[in-house]
Design a protein around this motif. Structure first.
Motif, PDB file in Angstrom:
ATOM      1  N   UNK A 147     -11.944  -6.659  59.632  1.00  0.00           N
ATOM      2  CA  UNK A 147     -10.815  -7.398  59.076  1.00  0.00           C
ATOM      3  C   UNK A 147     -11.105  -7.777  57.631  1.00  0.00           C
ATOM      4  N   UNK A 148     -10.057  -8.154  56.918  1.00  0.00           N
ATOM      5  CA  UNK A 148     -10.257  -8.555  55.529  1.00  0.00           C
ATOM      6  C   UNK A 148      -8.956  -8.899  54.851  1.00  0.00           C
ATOM      7  N   UNK A 149      -9.046  -9.159  53.555  1.00  0.00           N
ATOM      8  CA  UNK A 149      -7.866  -9.512  52.777  1.00  0.00           C
ATOM      9  C   UNK A 149      -8.116  -9.252  51.301  1.00  0.00           C
ATOM     10  N   UNK A 150      -7.015  -9.056  50.590  1.00  0.00           N
ATOM     11  CA  UNK A 150      -7.019  -9.005  49.129  1.00  0.00           C
ATOM     12  C   UNK A 150      -5.925  -9.972  48.675  1.00  0.00           C
ATOM     13  N   UNK A 155       5.575 -43.230  28.256  1.00  0.00           N
ATOM     14  CA  UNK A 155       6.249 -42.527  29.340  1.00  0.00           C
ATOM     15  C   UNK A 155       6.691 -41.168  28.819  1.00  0.00           C
ATOM     16  N   UNK A 156       6.127 -40.101  29.403  1.00  0.00           N
ATOM     17  CA  UNK A 156       6.399 -38.746  28.931  1.00  0.00           C
ATOM     18  C   UNK A 156       6.779 -37.854  30.116  1.00  0.00           C
ATOM     19  N   UNK A 157       7.153 -36.608  29.810  1.00  0.00           N
ATOM     20  CA  UNK A 157       7.478 -35.625  30.847  1.00  0.00           C
ATOM     21  C   UNK A 157       6.801 -34.306  30.488  1.00  0.00           C
ATOM     22  N   UNK A 158       6.430 -33.558  31.514  1.00  0.00           N
ATOM     23  CA  UNK A 158       5.902 -32.210  31.307  1.00  0.00           C
ATOM     24  C   UNK A 158       6.089 -31.407  32.589  1.00  0.00           C
ATOM     25  N   UNK A 159       6.036 -30.082  32.473  1.00  0.00           N
ATOM     26  CA  UNK A 159       6.229 -29.188  33.614  1.00  0.00           C
ATOM     27  C   UNK A 159       4.946 -28.413  33.893  1.00  0.00           C
ATOM     28  N   UNK A 160       4.699 -28.172  35.162  1.00  0.00           N
ATOM     29  CA  UNK A 160       3.552 -27.363  35.595  1.00  0.00           C
ATOM     30  C   UNK A 160       4.014 -26.397  36.672  1.00  0.00           C
ATOM     31  N   UNK A 161       3.607 -25.148  36.556  1.00  0.00           N
ATOM     32  CA  UNK A 161       3.975 -24.119  37.527  1.00  0.00           C
ATOM     33  C   UNK A 161       2.792 -23.790  38.420  1.00  0.00           C
ATOM     34  N   UNK A 162       2.969 -23.956  39.717  1.00  0.00           N
ATOM     35  CA  UNK A 162       1.990 -23.473  40.695  1.00  0.00           C
ATOM     36  C   UNK A 162       2.254 -21.978  40.857  1.00  0.00           C
ATOM     37  N   UNK A 163       1.285 -21.118  40.597  1.00  0.00           N
ATOM     38  CA  UNK A 163       1.592 -19.700  40.375  1.00  0.00           C
ATOM     39  C   UNK A 163       1.987 -18.919  41.626  1.00  0.00           C
ATOM     40  N   UNK A 164       2.668 -17.808  41.378  1.00  0.00           N
ATOM     41  CA  UNK A 164       3.010 -16.855  42.426  1.00  0.00           C
ATOM     42  C   UNK A 164       1.758 -16.102  42.871  1.00  0.00           C
ATOM     43  N   UNK A 165       1.821 -15.503  44.060  1.00  0.00           N
ATOM     44  CA  UNK A 165       0.654 -14.788  44.586  1.00  0.00           C
ATOM     45  C   UNK A 165       1.107 -13.701  45.549  1.00  0.00           C
ATOM     46  N   UNK A 166       0.191 -12.773  45.824  1.00  0.00           N
ATOM     47  CA  UNK A 166       0.421 -11.692  46.780  1.00  0.00           C
ATOM     48  C   UNK A 166      -0.785 -11.610  47.702  1.00  0.00           C
ATOM     49  N   UNK A 167      -0.537 -11.579  49.008  1.00  0.00           N
ATOM     50  CA  UNK A 167      -1.594 -11.448  50.011  1.00  0.00           C
ATOM     51  C   UNK A 167      -1.480 -10.111  50.735  1.00  0.00           C
ATOM     52  N   UNK A 168      -2.597  -9.406  50.872  1.00  0.00           N
ATOM     53  CA  UNK A 168      -2.704  -8.247  51.750  1.00  0.00           C
ATOM     54  C   UNK A 168      -3.764  -8.575  52.785  1.00  0.00           C
ATOM     55  N   UNK A 169      -3.354  -8.708  54.060  1.00  0.00           N
ATOM     56  CA  UNK A 169      -4.275  -9.026  55.148  1.00  0.00           C
ATOM     57  C   UNK A 169      -4.289  -7.858  56.129  1.00  0.00           C
TER      58      UNK A 169
END
Length: 369
Positions: free
Chosen positions: A240-243, A214-228
């Motif tokens: 239309x489009x996105x970055x 039985x162990x523990x660990x951390x994982x980060x779901x990353x930040x992001x930026x949308x330009x639509x």
């Protein structure tokens, strides 16, 4: 024109998306906030990749072996509901699977990772508000909840197995938008915060004699930026489009026994962040039908990848069509072809994955009321 074409462009951009950056299955768009009045939509999609490579055989003799198709097909879904609270405030909620993975190296191939499997299951719930400001500007804000778990089995790496707890954690989003309705123009810029999960895990391997730790660990779901963005470019025609930028170097899946006791690299880690681009054109044909075509691109980094995600960038083309069934019901369907970027995996147990591709399809039903 705007009412029909915006639906076609949204499906082409999102509902048939390939996995950008490895495990992403949603672009986290805020487009639903810009639907007129009260609105609900239901989306279903699927993606079928064919990802295979050549690497060491199971006996590690130096003789090469083919991996077979190791990337399982998967389905996507989302439900969105938007309501106009006042003439200045809109609210929306979106339920979807934002990230995921389905790795399955087939047995009987003599490939060194034959029989290895890994899955990531996720559900995302996002609540958003849009406040209209003078001069066609608006502010966007919201809260996102992610519920995530994972399982992995690597018979060739010390008979390793791991299953994680299911964790729910929260992040936020903030953004700004500008519109010019008379030419169907809109630009929206949104920041999505990172979300960190603290998992409890059950790990076992040949090093433990099959006993479970039985162990523990951390994982980060990353930040992001949308330009639509979108704008009318001719009568009944929309560009239309996105970055999208994702801070993928924040993501690391590194269970304690696997990385510390067994001395292995993280199960999943990225050396580069990604920019994903899309650009399309929508066209209204008549009062009932409109269509869109969209190109997608994510640059290959050229870095080695992990064996659980042997892809590097992509190029794609998608086609979508919208049928205005009644005054308040519209149905959109789309297909997408993806040329998946070649990748070379970890050089210690290297595999060469090339000439891979995938097909996606999706359907959206939107109702205005």
């Amino acid at each position: 024109m705007k009412k029909i074409l915006m639906t076609a462009s949204a499906l082409a951009l999102g509902a048939t998306a390939a996995t950008a950056g490895g495990i992403e299955r949603s672009s986290q768009s805020t487009a639903i906030l810009f639907e007129k009045g009260n609105y609900a939509e239901l989306n279903f999609g699927g993606f079928s990749p064919d990802v295979s490579g050549v690497g060491l055989n199971a006996a590690m003799t130096g003789r090469s072996a083919h991996s077979g198709d190791m990337a399982g097909g998967y389905g996507t879904y989302s439900f969105g509901y938007k309501v106009a609270l006042t003439d200045k405030i809109d609210a929306a909620v979106v339920l979807e699977n934002a990230i995921g993975a389905d790795v399955n190296y087939p047995t009987g191939t003599d490939y060194f990772l034959q029989g290895s499997t890994a899955t990531i299951d996720n559900t995302s719930l996002t609540g958003m508000l849009r406040y209209k400001l003078p001069q066609n500007f608006s502010m966007i804000g919201g809260i996102r909840a992610l519920r995530t778990s994972g399982v992995v089995s690597l018979p060739a790496v010390g008979a390793y197995r791991m299953s994680s707890s299911t964790e729910t954690d929260f992040g936020y989003l903030v953004g700004v938008a500008w519109e010019k309705p008379e030419i169907a123009a809109r630009v929206a810029l949104t920041y999505n915060s990172k979300i960190t999960h603290d998992f409890e895990a059950r790990e076992s391997s040949a090093y433990t004699g099959g006993a479970t730790l039985d162990t523990v660990f951390s994982t980060t779901i990353p930040e992001s930026v949308n330009l639509e963005f979108q704008t009318g470019i001719a009568r009944d025609t929309l560009l239309f489009g996105s970055v999208r930028w994702v801070h993928w170097t924040q993501l690391e899946i590194a269970p304690t026994h696997y990385t510390v006791d067994m001395g292995q690299d993280p199960l999943v880690a990225y050396k580069d962040n990604t920019f994903t681009y899309s650009l399309g054109v929508g066209r209204k044909f008549n009062d009932k039908w409109s269509g869109a075509v969209v190109l997608g691109y994510e640059k290959s980094s050229g870095e080695t990848t992990g064996n659980l995600g042997p892809t590097d960038g992509f190029r794609s083309i998608a086609f979508a069509g919208t049928y205005q069934a009644t005054d308040n019901v519209k149905i959109t369907a789309g297909v997408r072809y993806v040329d998946i970027g070649d990748a070379v995996t970890n050089p210690l147990i290297s595999g060469d994955f090339s000439d891979n591709s995938g097909w996606g399809a999706g359907v959206r039903v939107g109702i205005t009321f």
